[in-house]
Design an enzyme around this catalytic site. Structure first.
Site, PDB file in Angstrom:
ATOM      1  N   GLY A 153       0.792  -1.226   0.000  1.00  0.00           N
ATOM      2  CA  GLY A 153       0.000   0.000   0.000  1.00  0.00           C
ATOM      3  C   GLY A 153       0.816   1.264   0.000  1.00  0.00           C
ATOM      4  N   HIS A 196      32.574   9.511 -49.903  1.00  0.00           N
ATOM      5  CA  HIS A 196      31.625   8.452 -50.238  1.00  0.00           C
ATOM      6  C   HIS A 196      32.222   7.062 -50.117  1.00  0.00           C
ATOM      7  CE1 HIS A 196      32.574  10.492 -54.342  1.00  0.00           C
ATOM      8  NE2 HIS A 196      33.650   9.917 -53.873  1.00  0.00           N
ATOM      9  N   ASN A 231      41.539  15.060 -48.461  1.00  0.00           N
ATOM     10  CA  ASN A 231      40.447  14.410 -49.188  1.00  0.00           C
ATOM     11  C   ASN A 231      40.719  12.916 -49.265  1.00  0.00           C
ATOM     12  OD1 ASN A 231      38.002  15.046 -51.183  1.00  0.00           O
ATOM     13  ND2 ASN A 231      39.226  13.392 -52.057  1.00  0.00           N
TER      14      ASN A 231
END
Length: 490
Positions: free
Chosen positions: A65, A350, A364
């Site tokens: 309770g 990519h 790069n």
């Protein structure tokens, strides 16, 4: 919930429900904060310790309770005075502002008990607020114990209270388990306070959703959607553009700056932070990721990553933990990164994997490149310097270093360090076998095309000089021309 995970640990808006209760309570700046645990106590206690190390974790015994739960907390807190605020752990939309208003009213009116209530169309399962002729609260009656007339009442208890500590302590001592559920009801303290002449006041909130609890997955989803709606509304009013709120999910701990644009199909989770003017999405999921001003992140999944100002990521990129992309840098389509630092203005455009690596500024990386970082036992690091240019389809077999301003030829497997300004070439020898198609694939379209080309070229055509041979580069930077032209037999 039908789950191995304790109910109050189920997340809403990226935070466990008990975390929302703790956050709301902390807005009151309480002298003490206790969290009562029972079911799966170890899991709950460990999570509470992560959310709020200063919170006191209190164990409820086998007496069931809400009354017994609060009694255990009071025993653990000791001789405290003043106001005691009691919250349920499964009401995630309740905020500190509402609690603050309750507490202010409690003090200003000198109440023994102040209750937060609301009206609902269907009160089934809720405790009813029973008021006397003077409008004061006489009792809270649980649904199973309510009379037919009391069940018609639509004002319900939200399990949110402010008690005078002395009244609460005496009331708890008077409780028993003489009710339909055999539990010790905290709500019985309300009736006790009335018998002692105390004032019991119910403050009604019109925002029923903010005090709704969760008992199953349906309610979990409904309150999650409502919290997301409120979160998005807050950020839109703070200057964020959310193009399609219906497909956008933002956790409560996410931070968004003005002029951020969030495109459809985006989910921002955890401690993600987005800088001013950045654009996120569409179809992007970020978790615990920092995106700086003006960056663009498109169709990307990222976790524990940092994306610099003005950088661009995606589409179809996967940024794993430890990725740091510098300002104006680029991680392009179909690129995966992990534990990698990519310098200012550097590009991995990519079809590449960059893991356990450092890439210098304005370098790069050619398409289809891989940092080969794992030897089956240990991870090794690749370092590529500033202003370098690496060819397409390169394998960097770590540990390896490519110096500043260096080049690597397309199709190379780089297994040794490349000095600054050098050209690294690591190709196998090429052999051209004359007439192979005619001998091995006669009658095919390829054979017919080759024969037609030879006939068109004549005796001095392509086949005339096509003897078997092998060529490699000597790697001498004095031989001018791009990497593909660095050919010399040796």
């Amino acid at each position: 919930m039908k789950s191995r995970l304790p109910k109050i640990l189920h997340p809403v808006g990226g935070r466990p429900m008990v975390g929302h209760a703790i956050a709301a309570a902390r807005e009151l700046d309480p002298a003490e904060l206790a969290v009562v645990v029972r079911h799966e106590r170890d899991l709950v206690a460990a999570r509470v310790a992560e959310l709020d190390p200063a919170a006191l974790v209190v164990d409820q015994d086998e007496v069931p309770g809400t009354g017994r739960a609060v009694e255990c907390a009071m025993e653990a807190l000791g001789e405290i005075d003043g106001a005691v605020v009691v919250l349920a752990g499964d009401v995630p939309l309740l905020d500190g502002g509402t609690l603050g208003q309750m507490l202010a009213t409690h003090h200003s009116e000198g109440d023994a008990v102040t209750i937060l209530s609301t009206h609902v169309p269907d009160a089934t399962g809720y405790g009813r607020i029973v008021r006397g002729a003077d409008g004061q609260v006489e009792a809270i009656v649980e649904h199973k114990d309510a009379t037919p007339a009391q069940r018609e009442v639509r004002e319900i208890n939200t399990s949110t209270y402010v008690f005078d500590a002395a009244t609460l302590r005496r009331g708890l001592a008077s409780l028993d388990r003489a009710n339909a559920q055999g539990e010790v009801y905290l709500t019985d303290v309300v009736a006790f306070a009335r018998t002692q002449g105390g004032t019991v006041r119910a403050i009604v909130t019109d925002d029923a959703m903010s005090v709704e609890g969760v008992n199953d997955r349906v309610q979990l989803a409904a309150l999650g959607a409502e919290m997301n709606r409120r979160t998005l509304e807050f950020w839109m009013r703070e200057g964020v553009t959310v193009v399609d709120p219906a497909t956008t999910w933002v956790d409560v701990d996410v931070e968004l700056a003005p002029d951020v644009t969030v495109l459809p199909g985006t989910q921002l989770h955890g401690a993600t932070k987005i800088g001013e003017g950045a654009t996120i999405g569409p179809d992007t999921t970020l978790r615990d990721t920092e995106v700086h001003d003006g960056a663009s992140v498109v169709r990307t999944h990222a976790e524990l990553a940092v994306i610099g100002a003005g950088a661009s990521v995606g589409p179809f990129s996967y940024l794993r933990p430890g990725t740091v992309l510098g300002p104006q840098g680029k991680i392009g389509g179909f690129v995966e990164t992990k534990n990698a630092r990519i310098g200012e203005g550097a590009k991995v455009p990519h079809l590449s994997y960059v893991g356990d690596a450092e890439i210098g500024e304005h370098t790069n990386i050619g398409a289809a490149s891989v940092t080969v970082n794992y030897d089956g036992e240990h991870k090794h690091r690749t370092v590529i310097g500033a202003h370098a240019r690496t060819g397409a389809d390169n394998m960097f077999v770590a540990p390896v270093t490519v110096g500043d301003g260096a080049y690597t030829a397309a199709g190379s497997v780089i297994v040794r360090d490349v000095p600054a300004g050098a050209l690294g070439v690591g190709r196998a020898e090429q052999r051209n076998i004359k007439g192979w198609v005619a001998r091995k694939r006669p009658g095919t379209a390829a054979a017919e095309a080759a024969a037609a080309a030879d006939a068109l070229a004549g005796p001095a055509g392509p086949g005339a000089g096509a003897t078997d041979h092998a060529t490699t580069s000597d790697g001498d930077p004095d031989h001018a021309g791009p990497p593909d032209q660095e050919r010399k037999a040796h």
